[in-house]
Design a protein around this motif. Structure first.
Motif, PDB file in Angstrom:
ATOM      1  N   ILE A 161       4.764  -4.048   7.066  1.00  0.00           N
ATOM      2  CA  ILE A 161       4.667  -3.185   8.492  1.00  0.00           C
ATOM      3  C   ILE A 161       4.266  -1.880   8.121  1.00  0.00           C
ATOM      4  CG2 ILE A 161       6.520  -1.100   9.710  1.00  0.00           C
ATOM      5  CD1 ILE A 161       9.034  -3.026   7.717  1.00  0.00           C
ATOM      6  N   ASP A 162       3.358  -1.423   9.245  1.00  0.00           N
ATOM      7  CA  ASP A 162       2.669  -0.429   8.650  1.00  0.00           C
ATOM      8  C   ASP A 162       2.845   0.729   9.121  1.00  0.00           C
ATOM      9  OD1 ASP A 162       0.928  -2.527   7.333  1.00  0.00           O
ATOM     10  OD2 ASP A 162      -0.881  -2.329   8.733  1.00  0.00           O
ATOM     11  N   ILE A 163       3.026   1.539   8.833  1.00  0.00           N
ATOM     12  CA  ILE A 163       3.729   2.498   9.520  1.00  0.00           C
ATOM     13  C   ILE A 163       2.819   4.063   9.629  1.00  0.00           C
ATOM     14  CG2 ILE A 163       5.230   4.927   8.928  1.00  0.00           C
ATOM     15  CD1 ILE A 163       6.809   2.809   6.800  1.00  0.00           C
ATOM     16  N   LEU A 164       2.514   3.917  10.656  1.00  0.00           N
ATOM     17  CA  LEU A 164       1.609   4.711  11.240  1.00  0.00           C
ATOM     18  C   LEU A 164       1.415   5.808  11.289  1.00  0.00           C
ATOM     19  CD1 LEU A 164       0.098   2.408  14.222  1.00  0.00           C
ATOM     20  CD2 LEU A 164      -0.321   2.402  11.682  1.00  0.00           C
ATOM     21  N   GLY A 165       3.299   6.265  11.624  1.00  0.00           N
ATOM     22  CA  GLY A 165       3.177   7.705  12.070  1.00  0.00           C
ATOM     23  C   GLY A 165       4.965   8.128  12.595  1.00  0.00           C
ATOM     24  N   VAL A 166       4.900   9.425  12.029  1.00  0.00           N
ATOM     25  CA  VAL A 166       7.205   9.714  12.394  1.00  0.00           C
ATOM     26  C   VAL A 166       6.824  11.052  12.775  1.00  0.00           C
ATOM     27  CG1 VAL A 166       6.847  10.747  10.003  1.00  0.00           C
ATOM     28  CG2 VAL A 166       8.598   9.956  11.030  1.00  0.00           C
ATOM     29  N   GLN A 167       8.211  10.705  13.368  1.00  0.00           N
ATOM     30  CA  GLN A 167       8.296  12.101  14.610  1.00  0.00           C
ATOM     31  C   GLN A 167       9.933  11.774  13.527  1.00  0.00           C
ATOM     32  OE1 GLN A 167       7.286  14.147  16.575  1.00  0.00           O
ATOM     33  NE2 GLN A 167       9.847  15.704  16.712  1.00  0.00           N
ATOM     34  N   ARG A 191       0.658  -0.596  -0.126  1.00  0.00           N
ATOM     35  CA  ARG A 191      -0.062  -0.236  -0.151  1.00  0.00           C
ATOM     36  C   ARG A 191       1.129   1.889   0.143  1.00  0.00           C
ATOM     37  NH1 ARG A 191      -3.661  -0.633   4.656  1.00  0.00           N
ATOM     38  NH2 ARG A 191      -1.759   0.286   5.934  1.00  0.00           N
ATOM     39  N   THR A 192       0.876   2.242  -0.745  1.00  0.00           N
ATOM     40  CA  THR A 192       1.274   3.604  -0.856  1.00  0.00           C
ATOM     41  C   THR A 192       0.148   4.743   0.002  1.00  0.00           C
ATOM     42  OG1 THR A 192       0.357   4.156  -3.223  1.00  0.00           O
ATOM     43  CG2 THR A 192       2.736   3.331  -3.091  1.00  0.00           C
ATOM     44  N   SER A 193       0.967   5.721   0.171  1.00  0.00           N
ATOM     45  CA  SER A 193       0.568   6.978   0.458  1.00  0.00           C
ATOM     46  C   SER A 193       0.833   8.119   0.192  1.00  0.00           C
ATOM     47  CB  SER A 193       0.394   7.082   2.272  1.00  0.00           C
ATOM     48  OG  SER A 193      -0.198   7.853   2.739  1.00  0.00           O
ATOM     49  N   GLU A 194       0.812   8.935   0.339  1.00  0.00           N
ATOM     50  CA  GLU A 194       0.826  10.355   0.212  1.00  0.00           C
ATOM     51  C   GLU A 194       1.331  11.196   1.069  1.00  0.00           C
ATOM     52  OE1 GLU A 194      -1.652  12.434  -2.593  1.00  0.00           O
ATOM     53  OE2 GLU A 194      -1.613  11.255  -3.708  1.00  0.00           O
ATOM     54  N   GLY A 195       1.372  10.306   2.297  1.00  0.00           N
ATOM     55  CA  GLY A 195       1.860  10.871   3.685  1.00  0.00           C
ATOM     56  C   GLY A 195       3.041  11.324   3.535  1.00  0.00           C
ATOM     57  N   ASP A 196       3.801  11.579   5.327  1.00  0.00           N
ATOM     58  CA  ASP A 196       4.561  12.046   4.568  1.00  0.00           C
ATOM     59  C   ASP A 196       5.903  11.208   4.755  1.00  0.00           C
ATOM     60  OD1 ASP A 196       6.183  14.544   5.988  1.00  0.00           O
ATOM     61  OD2 ASP A 196       6.424  14.463   7.949  1.00  0.00           O
ATOM     62  N   LEU A 197       6.882  11.441   4.868  1.00  0.00           N
ATOM     63  CA  LEU A 197       8.141  10.491   4.609  1.00  0.00           C
ATOM     64  C   LEU A 197       8.705  10.064   5.283  1.00  0.00           C
ATOM     65  CD1 LEU A 197       9.223  11.556   0.475  1.00  0.00           C
ATOM     66  CD2 LEU A 197       7.590   9.729   1.136  1.00  0.00           C
ATOM     67  N   VAL A 198       9.722   9.031   5.768  1.00  0.00           N
ATOM     68  CA  VAL A 198       9.991   8.777   6.859  1.00  0.00           C
ATOM     69  C   VAL A 198      11.650   9.305   6.573  1.00  0.00           C
ATOM     70  CG1 VAL A 198      10.746   6.759   8.379  1.00  0.00           C
ATOM     71  CG2 VAL A 198       8.647   7.352   8.256  1.00  0.00           C
ATOM     72  N   GLU A 220      12.935   3.812   5.734  1.00  0.00           N
ATOM     73  CA  GLU A 220      12.609   5.238   5.466  1.00  0.00           C
ATOM     74  C   GLU A 220      12.570   4.723   3.952  1.00  0.00           C
ATOM     75  OE1 GLU A 220      17.014   5.000   7.993  1.00  0.00           O
ATOM     76  OE2 GLU A 220      17.838   5.023   6.385  1.00  0.00           O
ATOM     77  N   GLY A 221      12.470   7.017   4.185  1.00  0.00           N
ATOM     78  CA  GLY A 221      11.937   7.000   2.057  1.00  0.00           C
ATOM     79  C   GLY A 221      10.552   6.523   2.005  1.00  0.00           C
ATOM     80  N   GLN A 222       9.969   5.842   2.899  1.00  0.00           N
ATOM     81  CA  GLN A 222       8.614   5.262   3.022  1.00  0.00           C
ATOM     82  C   GLN A 222       7.333   6.289   3.654  1.00  0.00           C
ATOM     83  OE1 GLN A 222       6.634   2.941   1.652  1.00  0.00           O
ATOM     84  NE2 GLN A 222       8.886   1.570   1.172  1.00  0.00           N
ATOM     85  N   ALA A 223       6.080   6.381   3.233  1.00  0.00           N
ATOM     86  CA  ALA A 223       5.665   7.400   3.659  1.00  0.00           C
ATOM     87  C   ALA A 223       4.569   7.026   5.231  1.00  0.00           C
ATOM     88  CB  ALA A 223       4.422   7.945   2.485  1.00  0.00           C
ATOM     89  N   VAL A 224       3.913   7.978   5.939  1.00  0.00           N
ATOM     90  CA  VAL A 224       3.113   7.969   7.211  1.00  0.00           C
ATOM     91  C   VAL A 224       1.359   6.981   6.084  1.00  0.00           C
ATOM     92  CG1 VAL A 224       1.492   8.321   8.347  1.00  0.00           C
ATOM     93  CG2 VAL A 224       3.288   9.688   8.570  1.00  0.00           C
ATOM     94  N   GLY A 225       1.000   5.498   6.646  1.00  0.00           N
ATOM     95  CA  GLY A 225      -0.022   4.733   6.030  1.00  0.00           C
ATOM     96  C   GLY A 225       0.705   4.268   4.782  1.00  0.00           C
ATOM     97  N   SER A 226       1.239   3.948   4.262  1.00  0.00           N
ATOM     98  CA  SER A 226       2.157   3.295   3.808  1.00  0.00           C
ATOM     99  C   SER A 226       2.338   1.348   4.361  1.00  0.00           C
ATOM    100  CB  SER A 226       3.538   3.083   3.015  1.00  0.00           C
ATOM    101  OG  SER A 226       3.410   4.388   2.227  1.00  0.00           O
ATOM    102  N   ARG A 227       2.020   0.490   3.534  1.00  0.00           N
ATOM    103  CA  ARG A 227       2.273  -1.006   3.741  1.00  0.00           C
ATOM    104  C   ARG A 227       3.627  -1.491   3.175  1.00  0.00           C
ATOM    105  NH1 ARG A 227      -2.805  -4.369   4.737  1.00  0.00           N
ATOM    106  NH2 ARG A 227      -3.150  -3.729   7.047  1.00  0.00           N
TER     107      ARG A 227
END
Length: 316
Positions: A303-309, A213-220, A267-274
């Motif tokens: 891996i599901d990316i839920l958020g990033v700081q 799954r891809t997302s247009e969210g913020d990148l890690v 790294e390089g993945q977006a919030v909301g990606s699987r």
């Protein structure tokens, strides 16, 4: 309901789009309106009703807010009201949303956390009603502002009572990606937990990473701290050796704190990606015996990316 701490909701800045449907004057206090609130019971949020009378929020939508509390204010229940009704898509558990959040100590009035200072164009996260940030925006339309109250102890023993103001700026698009030949296949249960089926082909000698799954969210970015759900299995035999879904809570860690192959998957993945990653021993645990992971094992992670700081250098 037990909520995870505020820190586990940290996520990143991205371009914001204010959707239509906002109301209320920026120069006037916004009082909670019972008629504009979502039915919390029907949509699965933990709220028991409207916030107490006299609690007011001032400020532009998507801008700084001021919270005015009645004398002696001390919330005793998890409650939510909508103070600005948006006209966008209704948000549900699992959606990726870009939003602003202000957390106020309900007793002292001190602002404890303001995403406008760290993520001025909005913070991206995957909504989870077990999180105070996720619960604040679940089942309301984009373009809305809610105010929520959380009694002392909600986030753990000794935690103060909180007031949370949340502006739902934009829902972030996500897209499923067809599976890649030769990679493990993944089926997902209703609760989001994956089942991994290994292919008959020999394990690859290099790390392979594919998006489910891809997302247009913020990148890690390198060195960021991520909040993730993940499941790890052995390529040889498919035995699951670790899973946050089984543990019942996401994990949070810096990308520099995991094995090289897992870091590449983040790294390089977006919030909301699987992300699906196949990691050979050289970028996993090598010849170490990790108990449930035998020496020289090839590892498979979903891996599901839920958020990033973002790491400090990335926000300056």
């Amino acid at each position: 309901m037990r909520f995870r701490p505020i820190a586990s909701l940290s996520v990143a800045a991205a371009a914001a789009l204010l959707l239509a449907g906002c109301s209320g004057s920026p120069d006037q206090a916004q009082s909670p309106d019972a008629s504009s609130s979502a039915d919390a019971a029907e949509c699965g949020t933990p709220f028991t009703g409207e916030v107490p009378a006299g609690l007011e929020v001032s400020g532009d939508f998507e801008g700084p807010v001021t919270v005015t509390r009645p004398d002696g204010f001390a919330p005793t229940a998890v409650q939510r009201s909508t103070v600005i009704e948006g006209g966008g898509t209704e948000l549900t558990d699992g959606d990726v949303v870009r939003a602003n959040y202000t957390v106020v100590d309900a007793t002292t009035g001190e602002v404890l956390y303001d995403t406008l200072k760290t993520d001025p164009t909005g913070k991206d996260l995957v909504l989870d009603t077990r999180q105070i940030f996720g619960a604040a925006l679940a089942c309301i339309p984009v373009g809305s502002r809610t105010v929520s109250t959380f009694p002392a102890g909600t986030l753990g023993q000794g935690s103060p009572a909180y007031i949370l103001v949340a502006d739902a700026i934009e829902d972030v698009p996500v897209s499923d990606v067809p599976p890649t030949d030769g990679m493990p296949t993944v089926t997902v249960a209703e609760d989001g937990s994956p089942t991994i089926t290994m292919p008959s082909a020999p394990a690859p000698q290099e790390t392979r990473i594919e998006n489910l799954r891809t997302s247009e969210g913020d990148l890690v970015e390198p060195g960021d701290t991520v909040t993730v759900q993940y499941s790890g299995a052995l390529y040889d035999g498919g035995t699951v050796f670790d899973s946050t879904w089984q543990k019942g809570t996401p994990a949070e860690f810096p990308t520099t704190g995991v094995v090289p192959g897992f870091r590449k998957a983040l790294e390089g993945q977006a919030v909301g990606s699987r992300v699906l990653a196949v990691i050979p021993p050289a970028e996993g645990y090598g010849d170490q015996d990790k108990g449930s992971i035998p020496p020289n094992s090839t590892l498979v992670f979903v891996i599901d990316i839920l958020g990033v700081q973002h790491a400090p250098e990335a926000t300056q």
